[in-house]
Design a protein around this motif. Structure first.
Motif, short mmCIF file in Angstrom:
data_model
loop_
_atom_site.label_atom_id
_atom_site.label_comp_id
_atom_site.label_asym_id
_atom_site.label_seq_id
_atom_site.Cartn_x
_atom_site.Cartn_y
_atom_site.Cartn_z
N GLU A 146 0.83 -1.22 0.00
CA GLU A 146 0.00 0.00 0.00
C GLU A 146 0.85 1.25 0.00
O GLU A 146 0.46 2.28 -0.56
CB GLU A 146 -0.95 -0.01 1.19
CG GLU A 146 -2.10 -1.00 1.03
CD GLU A 146 -3.14 -0.87 2.12
OE1 GLU A 146 -3.02 0.07 2.94
OE2 GLU A 146 -4.06 -1.70 2.16
N THR A 151 -2.80 -2.01 -4.16
CA THR A 151 -3.86 -2.46 -3.27
C THR A 151 -4.37 -3.83 -3.70
O THR A 151 -4.52 -4.10 -4.90
CB THR A 151 -5.04 -1.46 -3.28
OG1 THR A 151 -4.55 -0.17 -2.90
CG2 THR A 151 -6.13 -1.89 -2.30
N ILE A 153 -7.61 -6.40 -3.12
CA ILE A 153 -8.95 -6.54 -2.59
C ILE A 153 -9.55 -7.86 -3.08
O ILE A 153 -9.09 -8.42 -4.08
CB ILE A 153 -9.87 -5.37 -3.00
CG1 ILE A 153 -9.97 -5.26 -4.52
CG2 ILE A 153 -9.38 -4.06 -2.40
CD1 ILE A 153 -10.96 -4.19 -4.99
N SER A 171 -12.77 -2.59 -1.33
CA SER A 171 -12.46 -3.65 -0.38
C SER A 171 -13.72 -4.09 0.37
O SER A 171 -14.58 -3.28 0.71
CB SER A 171 -11.42 -3.16 0.63
OG SER A 171 -11.23 -4.11 1.66
N GLU A 337 -5.94 -13.00 -0.38
CA GLU A 337 -5.31 -11.69 -0.41
C GLU A 337 -3.85 -11.79 0.04
O GLU A 337 -2.96 -11.19 -0.56
CB GLU A 337 -6.06 -10.72 0.50
CG GLU A 337 -7.43 -10.31 -0.01
CD GLU A 337 -8.13 -9.36 0.95
OE1 GLU A 337 -7.46 -8.76 1.82
OE2 GLU A 337 -9.37 -9.22 0.85
#
Length: 355
Positions: A146, A151, A153, A171, A337
């Motif tokens: 990040e 990112t 998700i 997210s 993730e």
């Protein structure tokens, strides 16, 4: 080693489901990386058992205990090791499995490979419990990505034949049930509870998307992003398939339909569609990297099943006892993730060292 992953960052996972502790060692994390431990624990709690009626009733705090590799909340640049102590084990539930293997589990293949020396309680090293240390590493790396503007998700794309609706754009981490459509999520929960009441289980699909990745990450042939991600994702027990972008659906399209045509938007080269899932020739093209992972139904079910006695080589009926998830998919979402983050970070580090 089968329990290790990565080239530029090296993750090793150790322990068994009912051993005193499970844990991980992460090598290659650069010195000076800040870790938000409170945020890491919140991430871990998304995977932790015993939180609701559609997960195993086993209660584990899943709070990581760091042994080395950090000074305060800053990485030292040396191997980082953390453990999670197992506190709610009931090994007696698995005593019969030493001679009568569960259908759908690794009991039989582990017996053949390790000659009876394996730890069979709770599935031993084959257990989904080992995804907890995976999430320690992934939770740390998600924070580092990040800071680079990358990112990760994900969401439950389907449970059984019930699909989520809407596109994965934000997210779902703050949701009790990680779907885009809460209406569809309620239908999924009903299906899980129905399977549970029948002594059965159900599987599903998790969708994951990585945004902010620049073009040029990954390699052709065996070092492609599909290869890197698939290798670690298949380390999550119960994973049976993975597809990128349009996946198997691309096989039903014409080339004119499947090809992602190029365009310029805001001074950047983009594609007008994303059937390739953000990867061409194993290398990122700057579009969102997207993939879906298929999970089989939890094999530990309370319905009677046919098995064999490994000592007498005779047929035997087996009713599995113990505590098990009627559907592993909701708790697998953060695991996917974590796996994606580790694979992406490993590839990003490789690219930095090339430049």
């Amino acid at each position: 080693m089968s329990s290790s992953y990565g080239e530029n960052i090296r993750l090793t996972i150790f322990g068994q489901s009912h051993s005193p502790a499970i844990g991980m060692t992460l090598e290659g994390l650069p010195a000076g990386c800040e870790i938000d431990f409170d945020r890491l624990v919140r991430f871990m709690q998304r995977r932790a058992p015993g939180k609701n009626s559609y997960s195993t009733p086993r209660k584990e705090g899943d709070c990581p205990e760091f042994l080395c590799g950090v000074k305060g909340n800053i990485s030292c640049g040396t191997p980082l090791t953390a453990i999670i102590r197992n506190t709610d084990t009931r090994s007696g539930d698995y005593s019969k499995l030493r001679v009568v293997p569960r259908p759908g589990h690794a009991d039989y293949t582990a017996e053949v490979k390790y000659g009876g020396n394996q730890d069979y309680a709770g599935g031993g090293h084959f257990s989904g419990r080992l995804t907890a240390p995976l999430c320690i590493a992934g939770g740390i790396i998600l924070q580092q990505l990040e800071k680079m503007g990358i990112t990760v998700i994900s969401r439950i794309a389907s449970i059984g034949k019930i699909p989520d609706s809407g596109e994965l754009l934000l997210s779902t981490a703050d949701k009790d049930f990680p779907v885009v459509s809460d209406v569809q999520g309620e239908k999924m929960k009903e299906l899980i509870l129905k399977a549970k009441s029948n002594g059965d289980s159900v599987g599903g699909v998790v969708e994951c998307k990585v945004t902010g990745l620049p073009a040029g990450i990954g390699d052709p042939m065996f070092g492609g992003m599909e290869n890197r991600i698939s290798s670690i994702v298949f380390g999550i027990p119960a994973v049976k398939g993975i597809e990128f972008g349009a996946g198997f659906g691309a096989s039903e399209l014409y080339g004119s339909e499947n090809n992602d045509e190029f365009a310029v938007y805001g001074g950047k080269i983009v594609t007008m569609t994303n059937n390739c899932g953000g990867i061409l020739g194993g290398i990122t093209n700057g579009m969102p990297l997207s993939f879906r992972v298929g999970f089989k139904p939890t094999p530990s079910i309370s319905k009677p099943q046919h098995s064999v006695n490994l000592e007498t080589l005779t047929s035997e009926e087996l009713i599995v006892t113990g505590r098990h998830d009627p559907c592993i998919v909701p708790r697998a979402v953060p695991c996917v993730e974590a796996a994606a983050a580790i694979a992406v970070y490993d590839a990003v580090l490789a690219r930095k060292r090339e430049l």
